[in-house]
Design a protein around this motif. Structure first.
Motif, mmCIF file in Angstrom:
data_model
loop_
_atom_site.group_PDB
_atom_site.id
_atom_site.type_symbol
_atom_site.label_atom_id
_atom_site.label_comp_id
_atom_site.label_asym_id
_atom_site.label_seq_id
_atom_site.Cartn_x
_atom_site.Cartn_y
_atom_site.Cartn_z
ATOM 1 N N ILE A 112 0.830 -1.205 0.000
ATOM 2 C CA ILE A 112 0.000 0.000 0.000
ATOM 3 C C ILE A 112 0.867 1.259 0.000
ATOM 4 O O ILE A 112 0.603 2.212 -0.733
ATOM 5 N N HIS A 113 1.913 1.269 0.818
ATOM 6 C CA HIS A 113 2.769 2.461 0.892
ATOM 7 C C HIS A 113 3.608 2.653 -0.374
ATOM 8 O O HIS A 113 4.023 3.785 -0.677
ATOM 9 N N GLN A 114 3.876 1.579 -1.117
ATOM 10 C CA GLN A 114 4.658 1.705 -2.342
ATOM 11 C C GLN A 114 3.800 2.007 -3.560
ATOM 12 O O GLN A 114 4.341 2.388 -4.610
ATOM 13 N N LEU A 119 2.479 4.017 -9.098
ATOM 14 C CA LEU A 119 1.604 4.682 -10.083
ATOM 15 C C LEU A 119 2.345 5.808 -10.793
ATOM 16 O O LEU A 119 2.149 6.016 -11.995
ATOM 17 N N ASP A 120 3.196 6.523 -10.069
ATOM 18 C CA ASP A 120 3.991 7.570 -10.723
ATOM 19 C C ASP A 120 4.918 6.965 -11.778
ATOM 20 O O ASP A 120 5.089 7.534 -12.869
ATOM 21 N N SER A 121 5.516 5.823 -11.465
ATOM 22 C CA SER A 121 6.377 5.151 -12.454
ATOM 23 C C SER A 121 5.576 4.702 -13.665
ATOM 24 O O SER A 121 6.026 4.829 -14.815
ATOM 25 N N GLN A 142 12.153 -1.918 -11.837
ATOM 26 C CA GLN A 142 12.670 -0.779 -11.089
ATOM 27 C C GLN A 142 12.128 -0.678 -9.659
ATOM 28 O O GLN A 142 12.809 -0.122 -8.792
ATOM 29 N N LEU A 143 10.944 -1.186 -9.414
ATOM 30 C CA LEU A 143 10.334 -1.008 -8.097
ATOM 31 C C LEU A 143 10.968 -1.940 -7.069
ATOM 32 O O LEU A 143 11.478 -3.016 -7.414
ATOM 33 N N MET A 208 -4.115 8.799 -2.935
ATOM 34 C CA MET A 208 -3.569 7.782 -2.037
ATOM 35 C C MET A 208 -2.532 8.372 -1.093
ATOM 36 O O MET A 208 -2.461 7.988 0.081
ATOM 37 N N ARG A 209 -1.713 9.292 -1.583
ATOM 38 C CA ARG A 209 -0.716 9.922 -0.704
ATOM 39 C C ARG A 209 -1.404 10.700 0.422
ATOM 40 O O ARG A 209 -0.965 10.650 1.573
ATOM 41 N N LYS A 210 -2.474 11.396 0.086
ATOM 42 C CA LYS A 210 -3.203 12.139 1.118
ATOM 43 C C LYS A 210 -3.844 11.180 2.118
ATOM 44 O O LYS A 210 -3.848 11.440 3.324
#
Length: 286
Positions: A112-114, A119-121, A142-143, A208-210
């Motif tokens: 969840i935290h990754q 999504l940005d990648s 890469q992740l 999700m970051r918020k």
């Protein structure tokens, strides 16, 4: 002569009865072990494979048997308390299930935290002109783990010809989180209805970051309540230890009589109820 025959007959009868009891115990133990292996060990081994932890069921069974026999014996020789021995045996028996749940919880939290960075990648790869499969393959390379493992499995299944709908459903089931459900839903909507997938994923990553920031804030605010619950729950155990050190003769019946075992059981149940209630109070869903 008659007394001798009677004694021999009684001896043979007791020996036969002992053999029957031993055989019945061995049969019951074997059946219980088979059920335990089928219901706990094999299930745990299969569930660990979902976490990309591959362990043979036979090896897991050997480890469980050894620990279930050795650790209770050590506990008996160290403490001499049958209650402690039963507790250690129970922990050994249900250890695989408890370990799996803890590993799954930790892995799910990492996923969840990754996910926002994942999504940005994906957005960056799609904007560079790559296809969805190529973008997911780049993410798998890469992740960090465990996200790389999940997306690598997705890419392998897509290259094998599995439909993307089925792949997304399996990813959603393995992750078992609302965040991955939103991600797979966005992918389905973009595939079936159309629209700008990159903008949808970008907004989803920001949301999700918020959400994660709010959860971290709530966790920091409720940490004091958790610490208070831990301290209050530990006070009876600490007091029991202090009284045992100060008055060992007065506290001895609690650890060496059945009445004392009953009192310890009541204490354990009350502690468990208090733990559950405090956990429900401080647990806030976002």
């Amino acid at each position: 002569m008659d007394n001798t025959l009677i004694q021999i007959a009684l001896g043979l009868g007791f020996a036969f009865a002992a053999i029957l009891v031993a055989y019945a115990a061995w049969t019951a133990g074997r059946q219980m072990m088979e059920r335990y292996r089928d219901r706990v060990l094999d299930a745990t081994s299969a569930q660990l494979s979902d976490l990309f932890i591959f362990m043979d069921g036979a090896k897991l069974q050997q480890i469980s048997i050894v620990t279930t026999i050795v650790l209770p014996l050590i506990a008996y020789f160290v403490t001499g308390n049958p209650l402690v021995v039963v507790g250690v045996a129970a922990i050994c028996l249900f250890g695989p299930t408890i370990t799996h749940k803890n590993l799954k919880k930790r892995r799910r939290k990492k996923l969840i935290h990754q996910l926002p960075d994942s999504l940005d990648s994906l957005v960056g790869a799609l904007r560079s002109g790559m296809s969805v499969t190529q973008s997911l393959g780049l993410m798998a390379e890469q992740l960090p783990k465990p996200s790389s493992q999940e997306f690598a499995l997705v890419v392998r299944k897509l290259r094998m010809g599995v439909g993307i709908e089925e792949v997304l459903t399996e990813l959603e089931e393995r992750a078992d989180s609302q965040e991955y459900t939103m991600f797979t839903t966005s992918m389905r909507i973009a595939r079936e209805v159309g629209g700008n997938l990159t903008e949808s994923l970008e907004r989803l990553a920001d949301t999700m970051r918020k959400k994660l920031a709010m959860e971290d804030k709530i966790q920091s605010l409720t940490s004091q309540g958790k610490l208070q619950g831990l301290i209050v729950g530990s006070l009876p155990l600490f007091l029991m230890w202090v009284l045992t050190e100060m008055e060992p003769e007065a506290m001895a019946p609690m650890f060496h009589t059945w009445l004392g075992y009953g009192v310890l059981l009541v204490i354990f149940l009350l502690e468990l109820i208090g733990f559950v209630l405090i956990r429900k109070i401080v647990l806030i869903d976002v």
